[in-house]
Design a protein around this motif. Structure first.
Motif, PDB file in Angstrom:
ATOM      1  N   GLY A  73       0.816  -1.216   0.000  1.00 40.38           N
ATOM      2  CA  GLY A  73       0.000   0.000   0.000  1.00 40.38           C
ATOM      3  C   GLY A  73       0.841   1.253   0.000  1.00 40.38           C
TER       4      GLY A  73
ATOM      5  N   ASP B 209       5.321  11.272   0.642  1.00 38.45           N
ATOM      6  CA  ASP B 209       4.922   9.908   0.267  1.00 38.45           C
ATOM      7  C   ASP B 209       4.758   9.875  -1.245  1.00 38.45           C
TER       8      ASP B 209
ATOM      9  N   GLY C 153       2.824  16.258   2.297  1.00 38.84           N
ATOM     10  CA  GLY C 153       1.742  15.631   3.065  1.00 38.84           C
ATOM     11  C   GLY C 153       0.639  16.585   3.494  1.00 38.84           C
TER      12      GLY C 153
ATOM     13  N   GLU D  46      -2.693  15.913   1.676  1.00 40.61           N
ATOM     14  CA  GLU D  46      -3.339  14.670   2.139  1.00 40.61           C
ATOM     15  C   GLU D  46      -3.881  14.854   3.562  1.00 40.61           C
TER      16      GLU D  46
HETATM   17  N1  LIG Z   1       3.120   0.034  -2.835  1.00 41.67           N
HETATM   18  C1  LIG Z   1       3.306   0.373  -4.074  1.00 41.67           C
HETATM   19  O1  LIG Z   1       3.731  -0.436  -4.888  1.00 41.67           O
HETATM   20  C2  LIG Z   1       3.025   1.783  -4.519  1.00 41.67           C
HETATM   21  C3  LIG Z   1       3.466   2.207  -5.775  1.00 41.67           C
HETATM   22  C4  LIG Z   1       3.277   3.529  -6.139  1.00 41.67           C
HETATM   23  C5  LIG Z   1       2.649   4.421  -5.254  1.00 41.67           C
HETATM   24  N2  LIG Z   1       2.238   3.990  -4.047  1.00 41.67           N
HETATM   25  C6  LIG Z   1       1.583   4.921  -3.107  1.00 41.67           C
HETATM   26  O2  LIG Z   1       0.657   5.721  -3.815  1.00 41.67           O
HETATM   27  C7  LIG Z   1       0.471   6.945  -3.135  1.00 41.67           C
HETATM   28  C8  LIG Z   1       0.468   8.088  -4.128  1.00 41.67           C
HETATM   29  O3  LIG Z   1       1.790   8.313  -4.617  1.00 41.67           O
HETATM   30  P1  LIG Z   1       2.050   9.488  -5.686  1.00 41.67           P
HETATM   31  O4  LIG Z   1       3.476   9.482  -6.066  1.00 41.67           O
HETATM   32  O5  LIG Z   1       1.025   9.399  -6.760  1.00 41.67           O
HETATM   33  O6  LIG Z   1       1.717  10.772  -4.804  1.00 41.67           O
HETATM   34  P2  LIG Z   1       1.578  12.305  -5.282  1.00 41.67           P
HETATM   35  O7  LIG Z   1       2.354  12.528  -6.515  1.00 41.67           O
HETATM   36  O8  LIG Z   1       0.137  12.678  -5.298  1.00 41.67           O
HETATM   37  O9  LIG Z   1       2.263  13.082  -4.063  1.00 41.67           O
HETATM   38  C9  LIG Z   1       3.632  12.899  -3.788  1.00 41.67           C
HETATM   39  C10 LIG Z   1       4.064  13.776  -2.636  1.00 41.67           C
HETATM   40  O10 LIG Z   1       4.090  15.130  -3.079  1.00 41.67           O
HETATM   41  C11 LIG Z   1       3.405  15.966  -2.136  1.00 41.67           C
HETATM   42  N3  LIG Z   1       2.791  17.057  -2.889  1.00 41.67           N
HETATM   43  C12 LIG Z   1       1.808  16.969  -3.819  1.00 41.67           C
HETATM   44  N4  LIG Z   1       1.502  18.188  -4.286  1.00 41.67           N
HETATM   45  C13 LIG Z   1       2.309  19.068  -3.648  1.00 41.67           C
HETATM   46  C14 LIG Z   1       2.485  20.482  -3.700  1.00 41.67           C
HETATM   47  N5  LIG Z   1       1.751  21.234  -4.500  1.00 41.67           N
HETATM   48  N6  LIG Z   1       3.408  21.037  -2.891  1.00 41.67           N
HETATM   49  C15 LIG Z   1       4.150  20.278  -2.062  1.00 41.67           C
HETATM   50  N7  LIG Z   1       4.047  18.945  -1.967  1.00 41.67           N
HETATM   51  C16 LIG Z   1       3.135  18.344  -2.755  1.00 41.67           C
HETATM   52  C17 LIG Z   1       2.373  15.069  -1.493  1.00 41.67           C
HETATM   53  O11 LIG Z   1       2.037  15.586  -0.219  1.00 41.67           O
HETATM   54  C18 LIG Z   1       3.131  13.750  -1.423  1.00 41.67           C
HETATM   55  O12 LIG Z   1       3.900  13.687  -0.249  1.00 41.67           O
HETATM   56  C19 LIG Z   1       1.556   7.000  -2.066  1.00 41.67           C
HETATM   57  O13 LIG Z   1       0.973   6.650  -0.839  1.00 41.67           O
HETATM   58  C20 LIG Z   1       2.541   5.906  -2.482  1.00 41.67           C
HETATM   59  O14 LIG Z   1       3.232   5.341  -1.383  1.00 41.67           O
HETATM   60  C21 LIG Z   1       2.400   2.687  -3.662  1.00 41.67           C
END
Ligand SMILES: NC(=O)c1ccc[n+]([C@@H]2O[C@H](COP(=O)([O-])OP(=O)(O)OC[C@H]3O[C@@H](n4cnc5c(N)ncnc54)[C@H](O)[C@@H]3O)[C@@H](O)[C@H]2O)c1
Length: 351
Positions: free
Chosen positions: A127, A183, A313, A316
């Protein structure tokens, strides 16, 4: 056909009860079911539903149990242990459970050693990385969690899927405000985001993915079986490689092309690190220095006059606050599929 995703909202308590009963019926043990429930609900609270981190996690989890890739209730065993390290064999059990156990172990060890790193082998999808990093932050420590994943990305310059989205979570504790949690996947997008754009008839940014022939495209239909593109070009590709060196190669798990390839032996590896700030300075001093740093970031001049500078974060965190009040959205397609699965498995469907 364009299908604009619609949602129904539920209170946290209602979702928790459903997920708990559902997982118990699929074979979870009473002493570990809440590890799974907490991780699933955390994702549903913080991320956009229908992109892969909400209740739709249960669909994948169920499929992998049926295929034999996840064995609920299995005993996980520590194979190696030193004061600041340990290696956990998840024995094909739930990734949520394995990573929770490993981070608990890291936190416990870091209280004595200042820092600890626990690796997990033979695990499964866990997750959101931020959930485990935040476990350490909740204990007053800095948490770092990362994992390998299926080969959805090509090494920079190639068109063969070898590397994973390999997400990182880094969480920093704060006493008087929300924990700061970075994250993020190491790819620009993910299959869930592309599938959602496809369902909704939207194009996607050219930076997200390429076709399996290695061609750029904004058409999600061409990208459904394509390859994800890394964040920061070759730098993201390099980070993903190094993530797999530790989570996959060093843990003794599968790595590269082999992770998630054999449906009965998915072989995911995780890394869970806890770092105790008091090993370096008084926690109060760290807190005060962190507050000064946060102020500098928050006071940076926005490019747009009405722009706001966000901490990792923060988005979120706001989403979670809103959902605690308004309910957690679950998309209708996921609800329908969960309903079918409940009928198939003789589980009461209470949503
Ligand atoms: N287990 C797996 O195999 C797997 C694989 C891929 C992703 N994930 C999970 O999916 C989730 C989503 O990942 P993602 O890469 O799509 O996230 P995302 O791109 O939406 O966000 C990445 C990070 O950027 C920050 N962020 C976003 N907009 C921002 C802004 N305007 N200013 C400052 N910070 C900002 C967010 O708070 C976050 O910490 C995460 O929980 C990740 O762990 C899991």
């Amino acid at each position: 056909m364009v299908d604009i995703v619609q949602f129904k909202r539920y209170s946290e308590a209602v979702l928790r009860k459903f997920v708990r009963e559902y997982l118990l019926a699929l074979g979870d043990r009473f002493d570990e079911v809440d590890f799974n429930v907490n991780a699933v609900i955390y994702g549903a609270m913080r991320w956009i539903p229908a992109q892969g981190q909400g209740l739709e996690k249960l669909l994948r989890h169920t499929r992998q149990i049926k295929e034999g890739g996840i064995k609920p209730g299995v005993t996980m065993t520590y194979l190696k242990e030193r004061p600041a390290t340990a290696l956990l064999d998840a024995n094909k059990g739930s990734g949520f459970v394995a990573a929770t156990m490993a981070m608990q172990k890291s936190i416990e060890k870091a209280k004595r050693t200042g820092i600890a790193c626990v690796l997990v082998r033979n695990s499964n999808h866990y997750g959101t990385s931020g959930y485990y990093a935040n476990m350490a932050a909740e204990a007053g420590m800095i948490g770092i969690a990362f994992t390998n994943a299926g080969p959805e990305m090509a090494p920079w310059g190639a068109k063969t899927g070898v590397l994973g989205t390999n997400p990182w979570g880094i969480a920093v504790p704060r006493k008087n405000d929300f924990n700061i949690i970075l994250d993020m996947a190491l790819t620009m997008s993910g299959q869930g985001m592309i599938r959602l754009a496809y369902r909704e008839g939207r194009s996607v940014p050219i930076t997200w993915a390429m076709t399996k022939e290695g061609k750029p495209s904004t058409d999600p239909a061409e990208l459904l079986d394509g390859l994800q593109l890394p964040i920061g070009e070759f730098k993201g590709s390099g980070l993903s490689f190094m993530t797999d060196v530790i989570s996959g190669v060093l843990s003794g798990s599968k790595f590269g092309r082999d992770t998630f390839t054999d449906l009965q032996d998915l072989g995911v590896g995780h890394t869970l690190i806890a770092l105790d700030p008091s090993a370096y300075m008084e926690p109060a001093e760290f807190e005060s220095r962190l507050a000064q740093f946060v102020d500098q970031v928050k006071q940076a001049q926005p490019i747009q006059p009405d722009g706001e500078i966000l901490l990792p974060g923060e988005l979120e965190h706001r989403r979670m606050q809103e959902r605690l009040e308004q309910g957690i959205p679950v998309d209708l397609e996921t609800l329908e599929r969960l309903h079918e699965l409940c009928i198939e498995n003789g589980i009461p469907f209470s949503l």
